[in-house]
Design a protein around this motif. Structure first.
Motif, PDB file in Angstrom:
ATOM      1  N   GLU A 180      -2.267   5.980   1.068  1.00  0.00           N
ATOM      2  CA  GLU A 180      -3.518   5.241   0.940  1.00  0.00           C
ATOM      3  C   GLU A 180      -4.184   5.031   2.292  1.00  0.00           C
ATOM      4  N   ASP A 202     -12.089  -5.537  -0.625  1.00  0.00           N
ATOM      5  CA  ASP A 202     -11.139  -4.773   0.182  1.00  0.00           C
ATOM      6  C   ASP A 202     -11.190  -5.262   1.620  1.00  0.00           C
ATOM      7  N   ARG A 225       3.996  -0.986   3.624  1.00  0.00           N
ATOM      8  CA  ARG A 225       3.587   0.381   3.303  1.00  0.00           C
ATOM      9  C   ARG A 225       4.787   1.065   2.654  1.00  0.00           C
ATOM     10  N   SER A 264      -6.086   2.619   4.938  1.00  0.00           N
ATOM     11  CA  SER A 264      -5.569   1.333   5.400  1.00  0.00           C
ATOM     12  C   SER A 264      -6.461   0.169   4.986  1.00  0.00           C
ATOM     13  N   VAL A 270      -6.411  -3.218   1.960  1.00  0.00           N
ATOM     14  CA  VAL A 270      -5.727  -3.915   0.880  1.00  0.00           C
ATOM     15  C   VAL A 270      -6.766  -4.632   0.033  1.00  0.00           C
ATOM     16  N   ILE A 329       0.863  -1.175   0.000  1.00  0.00           N
ATOM     17  CA  ILE A 329       0.000   0.000   0.000  1.00  0.00           C
ATOM     18  C   ILE A 329       0.899   1.224   0.000  1.00  0.00           C
TER      19      ILE A 329
END
Length: 261
Positions: A131, A241, A156, A133, A135, A127
């Motif tokens: 972005e 997601d 990250r 939080s 995935v 990520i």
């Protein structure tokens, strides 16, 4: 590879030479990348026979790659590949045999998980630093495995071009290549990179990335996920997601990943 002429010639002392000639200057960047990659691949060749075999294999892969890929990797693909190579480099630092480490990398082969070694499967996600939080889980198979242990490892990644500690995709791949101990591992690594759509073009010298955070989650019990074995009949091709705040309780020591090596 229509822009390159390959010529085999006999040299002094019964040696063979491969001469590569560029025909179109517009492809100079690709030609230079090909030559540099070939030099790296030949670094561990022990004799002329193995050197010739490595060279021809390398050139065949480049020919196949150039025939099937006309576009550069997207920004998301660059970041994702950066994360996978980072984990591969970490595997090599665990003193696992380099050929086994490269063999365990299955992301390029569209396996359900990016890495499988021993009785452990690891799915790698990246990520960006900006972005939210979450995935993206891209299928109903990514978080289900027949192996005993399944982990989700999330990097990250921030683009910090001015930082001296930052690394580009080209840089981290070159650094990982130097950790490989034999020609077979280097050859396998090159093949898998090509399957990902990567060749060492100057365009991948930027951006340069820093990893600001790494979290590892053990997938077990009631971990929130949609998996094939529990989907209603007829439901398929699932993507969704996953909110990281809702899986915080599954966070684990990263060394658990490596205990099965």
């Amino acid at each position: 590879m229509t822009t390159t002429v390959i010529d085999l010639r006999s040299g002094e002392h019964e040696q063979q030479r491969i001469i590569l000639s560029l025909q179109k200057q517009v492809d100079r960047d690709i030609f230079e990348a090909l030559c540099n990659a070939l030099i790296i691949s030949l670094k561990n060749a022990t004799d002329s026979v193995s050197a010739l075999a490595i060279s021809l294999s390398h050139l065949r892969r480049w020919k196949a790659f150039l025939a099937g890929h006309s576009q550069q990797l997207s920004a998301e693909e660059v970041r994702g590949l950066f994360a996978e190579i980072t984990f591969l480099s970490e595997l090599l630092d665990q003193d696992i045999f380099s050929d086994n480490a490269v063999d365990s990398w299955l992301g390029a082969e569209r396996s359900h998980q990016d890495f499988i070694f021993g009785n452990t499967s690891v799915e790698i996600k990246s990520i960006s630093g900006t972005e939210r939080s979450t995935v993206r889980i891209s299928s109903e198979d990514q978080l289900e495995s027949i192996n005993e242990f399944l982990f989700l490892r999330i990097y990250r990644i921030s683009a910090l071009t001015e930082s001296g500690a930052a690394r580009s995709l080209n840089e981290i791949i070159s650094m990982t290549n130097l950790k490989l101990k034999n020609a077979e591992s280097i050859d396998a690594f090159d093949r898998k990179l090509a399957a990902c759509g990567y060749i060492p073009l100057p365009q991948y010298d930027l951006p340069r990335f820093m990893i600001s955070e790494v979290n590892t989650y053990k997938i077990e019990g009631d971990f929130p996920r949609l998996i094939r074995s529990e989907l209603p009949a007829g439901v398929t091709n699932i993507s969704y997601d996953l909110q990281l705040e809702n899986i915080a309780s599954y966070k684990c020591d990263e060394q658990l990943i490596f205990k099965d090596i």
